[in-house]
Design a protein around this motif. Structure first.
Motif, PDB file in Angstrom:
ATOM      1  N   LYS A  18       0.822  -1.202   0.000  1.00 21.54           N
ATOM      2  CA  LYS A  18       0.000   0.000   0.000  1.00 21.54           C
ATOM      3  C   LYS A  18       0.859   1.257   0.000  1.00 21.54           C
ATOM      4  O   LYS A  18       0.406   2.322  -0.410  1.00 21.54           O
ATOM      5  N   ASP A  69       1.428  -0.398  -4.610  1.00 18.93           N
ATOM      6  CA  ASP A  69       0.631  -1.106  -5.622  1.00 18.93           C
ATOM      7  C   ASP A  69       1.410  -2.166  -6.379  1.00 18.93           C
ATOM      8  O   ASP A  69       1.036  -2.529  -7.486  1.00 18.93           O
ATOM      9  N   ILE A  92      -9.126  -5.566  -7.847  1.00 15.74           N
ATOM     10  CA  ILE A  92      -9.246  -4.146  -7.499  1.00 15.74           C
ATOM     11  C   ILE A  92      -7.959  -3.410  -7.836  1.00 15.74           C
ATOM     12  O   ILE A  92      -7.984  -2.306  -8.386  1.00 15.74           O
ATOM     13  N   LEU A  93      -6.817  -4.017  -7.534  1.00 13.86           N
ATOM     14  CA  LEU A  93      -5.519  -3.417  -7.844  1.00 13.86           C
ATOM     15  C   LEU A  93      -5.363  -3.218  -9.348  1.00 13.86           C
ATOM     16  O   LEU A  93      -4.913  -2.158  -9.797  1.00 13.86           O
ATOM     17  N   GLU A 150      -7.671  -2.789 -11.598  1.00 16.31           N
ATOM     18  CA  GLU A 150      -8.537  -1.686 -12.033  1.00 16.31           C
ATOM     19  C   GLU A 150      -7.944  -0.339 -11.631  1.00 16.31           C
ATOM     20  O   GLU A 150      -7.939   0.608 -12.417  1.00 16.31           O
ATOM     21  N   ASN A 151      -7.424  -0.250 -10.420  1.00 13.84           N
ATOM     22  CA  ASN A 151      -6.803   1.005  -9.963  1.00 13.84           C
ATOM     23  C   ASN A 151      -5.586   1.357 -10.810  1.00 13.84           C
ATOM     24  O   ASN A 151      -5.383   2.524 -11.162  1.00 13.84           O
ATOM     25  N   ILE A 152      -4.782   0.365 -11.144  1.00  9.63           N
ATOM     26  CA  ILE A 152      -3.597   0.607 -11.974  1.00  9.63           C
ATOM     27  C   ILE A 152      -4.008   1.065 -13.368  1.00  9.63           C
ATOM     28  O   ILE A 152      -3.397   1.975 -13.937  1.00  9.63           O
ATOM     29  N   ARG A 153      -5.040   0.456 -13.905  1.00  7.28           N
ATOM     30  CA  ARG A 153      -5.512   0.847 -15.244  1.00  7.28           C
ATOM     31  C   ARG A 153      -5.974   2.300 -15.243  1.00  7.28           C
ATOM     32  O   ARG A 153      -5.678   3.069 -16.157  1.00  7.28           O
ATOM     33  N   GLN A 154      -6.660   2.715 -14.177  1.00  2.00           N
ATOM     34  CA  GLN A 154      -7.157   4.088 -14.100  1.00  2.00           C
ATOM     35  C   GLN A 154      -6.039   5.094 -13.861  1.00  2.00           C
ATOM     36  O   GLN A 154      -6.137   6.251 -14.259  1.00  2.00           O
ATOM     37  N   ARG A 155      -4.960   4.643 -13.196  1.00  2.00           N
ATOM     38  CA  ARG A 155      -3.866   5.559 -12.881  1.00  2.00           C
ATOM     39  C   ARG A 155      -2.774   5.599 -13.931  1.00  2.00           C
ATOM     40  O   ARG A 155      -1.785   6.309 -13.746  1.00  2.00           O
TER      41      ARG A 155
END
Length: 146
Positions: free
Chosen positions: A6, A16, A46-47, A49-54
């Motif tokens: 985290k 991440d 979830i990780l 998806e977060n990486i894709r968005q960032r």
């Protein structure tokens, strides 16, 4: 044991990232301190998806870090210190002094991100500065007598 970091952990990885560590290290230190969570299948989704968005934000951070590295290369720093008659300086030049000199030049760098070999004499030295993850810059540090 597979965990998801985290926060950045020195000598282990960046936030991440999924890393393998010994079970005791994860259960007794990383997870209770809030540095990591277990890498369950749902947490991995979830990780992802977060990486894709960032991803686009990451490109901006990399560009900013490269610009900072270029700015550091063209910004020489001069540090004045007290010197004995033989030319040796009293004490040594520290990363905190380099950080202060960079702040005076308009570049806010944390002293923990600066790596500098032992400076005990007058002269010009090279300091390495961690700009972002694997992007490093260098700055010339000139040590002069007061």
């Amino acid at each position: 044991m597979e965990i998801i970091l985290k926060k950045d952990v020195a000598n282990l990885g960046y936030a991440d990232e999924i890393v393998n560590v010994k079970t005791g290290y994860a259960v007794n230190y990383l997870i209770p301190q809030g540095y990591a969570i277990l890498a369950t299948p749902s947490a991995k989704k979830i990780l992802a998806e977060n990486i894709r968005q960032r991803a686009h934000k990451e490109a901006k951070y990399v560009a900013d870090a490269e610009a900072l590295a270029a700015k550091l290369a063209e910004t020489p720093v001069q540090i004045a210190v007290k010197v004995s008659e033989s030319g040796k300086i009293y004490g040594s030049v520290t990363t905190a002094q380099v950080a202060e000199a960079l702040a005076a030049a308009g570049l806010e760098i944390d002293k923990k991100d600066i790596a500098l070999d032992a400076v005990k004499e007058l002269g010009t030295y090279e300091a390495s500065v961690k700009c972002y993850k694997d992007i490093k810059g260098s700055v010339k540090v000139e040590v002069v007598a007061e």
